[in-house]
Design an enzyme around this catalytic site. Structure first.
Site, PDB file in Angstrom:
ATOM      1  N   SER A  98       0.834  -1.193   0.000  1.00 35.54           N
ATOM      2  CA  SER A  98       0.000   0.000   0.000  1.00 35.54           C
ATOM      3  C   SER A  98       0.868   1.242   0.000  1.00 35.54           C
ATOM      4  CB  SER A  98      -0.910   0.018   1.229  1.00 35.54           C
ATOM      5  OG  SER A  98      -1.525   1.294   1.349  1.00 35.54           O
ATOM      6  N   HIS A 147      -1.038  -1.223  -4.433  1.00 37.55           N
ATOM      7  CA  HIS A 147      -2.333  -0.940  -3.809  1.00 37.55           C
ATOM      8  C   HIS A 147      -2.451   0.551  -3.505  1.00 37.55           C
ATOM      9  CE1 HIS A 147      -5.972  -2.171  -1.614  1.00 37.55           C
ATOM     10  NE2 HIS A 147      -5.654  -1.247  -0.727  1.00 37.55           N
ATOM     11  N   ASP A 161      -4.761   3.409  -1.813  1.00 38.67           N
ATOM     12  CA  ASP A 161      -5.859   3.691  -0.881  1.00 38.67           C
ATOM     13  C   ASP A 161      -6.349   5.119  -1.073  1.00 38.67           C
ATOM     14  OD1 ASP A 161      -6.124   1.273   0.738  1.00 38.67           O
ATOM     15  OD2 ASP A 161      -4.096   1.702   1.411  1.00 38.67           O
ATOM     16  N   MET A 169      -8.970   7.943   0.015  1.00 34.33           N
ATOM     17  CA  MET A 169      -9.860   8.286   1.128  1.00 34.33           C
ATOM     18  C   MET A 169     -10.353   9.718   0.976  1.00 34.33           C
ATOM     19  SD  MET A 169      -7.660   6.718   4.299  1.00 34.33           S
ATOM     20  CE  MET A 169      -6.745   5.183   4.124  1.00 34.33           C
ATOM     21  N   HIS A 209      -8.366   1.100  -4.284  1.00 27.78           N
ATOM     22  CA  HIS A 209      -9.359   0.860  -3.237  1.00 27.78           C
ATOM     23  C   HIS A 209     -10.014   2.191  -2.877  1.00 27.78           C
ATOM     24  CE1 HIS A 209      -9.946  -0.339   1.292  1.00 27.78           C
ATOM     25  NE2 HIS A 209     -11.093  -0.217   0.658  1.00 27.78           N
ATOM     26  N   MET A 250     -12.187   4.305  -0.799  1.00 27.06           N
ATOM     27  CA  MET A 250     -12.861   4.524   0.487  1.00 27.06           C
ATOM     28  C   MET A 250     -13.535   5.881   0.423  1.00 27.06           C
ATOM     29  SD  MET A 250     -10.005   2.890   3.046  1.00 27.06           S
ATOM     30  CE  MET A 250      -8.628   2.965   1.899  1.00 27.06           C
ATOM     31  N   MET A 268     -11.455  -6.029   4.988  1.00 23.43           N
ATOM     32  CA  MET A 268     -10.720  -5.111   5.861  1.00 23.43           C
ATOM     33  C   MET A 268     -10.479  -5.787   7.206  1.00 23.43           C
ATOM     34  SD  MET A 268     -10.089  -2.426   4.103  1.00 23.43           S
ATOM     35  CE  MET A 268      -9.381  -1.485   5.461  1.00 23.43           C
ATOM     36  N   ASP A 302      -6.652  -6.480   3.904  1.00 23.67           N
ATOM     37  CA  ASP A 302      -6.006  -5.180   4.069  1.00 23.67           C
ATOM     38  C   ASP A 302      -6.110  -4.747   5.519  1.00 23.67           C
ATOM     39  OD1 ASP A 302      -5.063  -2.594   3.926  1.00 23.67           O
ATOM     40  OD2 ASP A 302      -6.491  -1.918   2.409  1.00 23.67           O
TER      41      ASP A 302
END
Length: 224
Positions: free
Chosen positions: A10, A35, A37, A39, A68, A70, A139, A175
């Site tokens: 990540s 990966h 992330d 957010m 991913h 979020m 998660m 994750d």
């Protein structure tokens, strides 16, 4: 048929002042996927980066970019992340009212589709969309911050998801809090993609990243 074990560092734990170099380093160190992330400070209590950053670093690696999201709502931004270079786009089951529609939209963009389940989200929410899925992201911490401790109850959840998936060609990704100590537990339960942030990026050099990735692989009793 068992799916190959994949390590997906990540970049949330990378040095953002040299993000492209960090991605090149983990690529050379043996990462299988990258990966990302994303957010929004709304769906989760943190803000990271968006599609422009992914687009800017896309050229740093030819590996799979595992994005991913979020964020909520996710649907209005799917095309942006696809255009930025995402290969897999994962949305949270709670991120919109029509999960099936979101998954169809991702696949219509030519990308692989994933669903992420928070620790408190039951796995039965994906029961009726399994045939739309390429990836299930479990998660093992509450989303929003890196460096959290692994939640042990997730191991049995992975086992139940693996049974639900059956012979379908779906990757099961974990994750949160993945270390050499927890990696074996989740792989034995049925996971085959391991997201690791701080456990990979500690040390700050390509050599240390390689050692960290190999330690995670070795812990699963597969060859490094």
């Amino acid at each position: 048929m068992s799916r190959p074990l994949l390590i997906a560092p990540s970049i949330l734990s990378a040095d953002f002042s040299k993000l492209g170099d960090e991605i090149r380093a983990v690529d050379a160190a043996g990462a299988d996927w990258i990966h990302c992330d994303v957010m929004d400070g709304h769906f989760v209590p943190n803000i990271t980066y968006g599609a422009p950053v992914i687009k800017a670093v896309r050229g740093a690696s030819k590996k799979i970019f595992d994005v991913h999201l979020m964020i909520a709502p996710a649907d209005p931004y799917l095309a942006d992340f696809a255009a930025a270079g995402a290969d897999i786009i994962t949305v949270h089951a709670e991120a919109g009212p029509h999960l099936d529609r979101s998954l169809q939209a991702i696949r219509a963009l030519g990308k692989k589709a994933g669903v992420s389940l928070n620790p408190g989200t039951p796995e039965n929410v994906i029961e009726y969309v399994l045939d739309r899925l390429d990836l299930i992201l479990v998660m093992s911490v509450n989303p929003g911050f890196g460096g959290q401790s692994f939640i042990p109850a997730v191991v049995e959840k992975i086992r139940r998801i693996k049974a639900m998936v059956g012979a379908r060609p779906i990757d099961i990704e974990v994750d949160g809090g993945v270390t050499p100590e927890t990696a074996r537990q989740v792989v034995e339960a049925g996971a085959n993609v391991l997201v690791a942030g701080s456990a990979v990026f500690k040390g700050g050099s390509e050599a240390s990243y390689r050692a960290n990735i190999n330690a995670i692989r070795s812990a699963t009793r597969l060859e490094a």
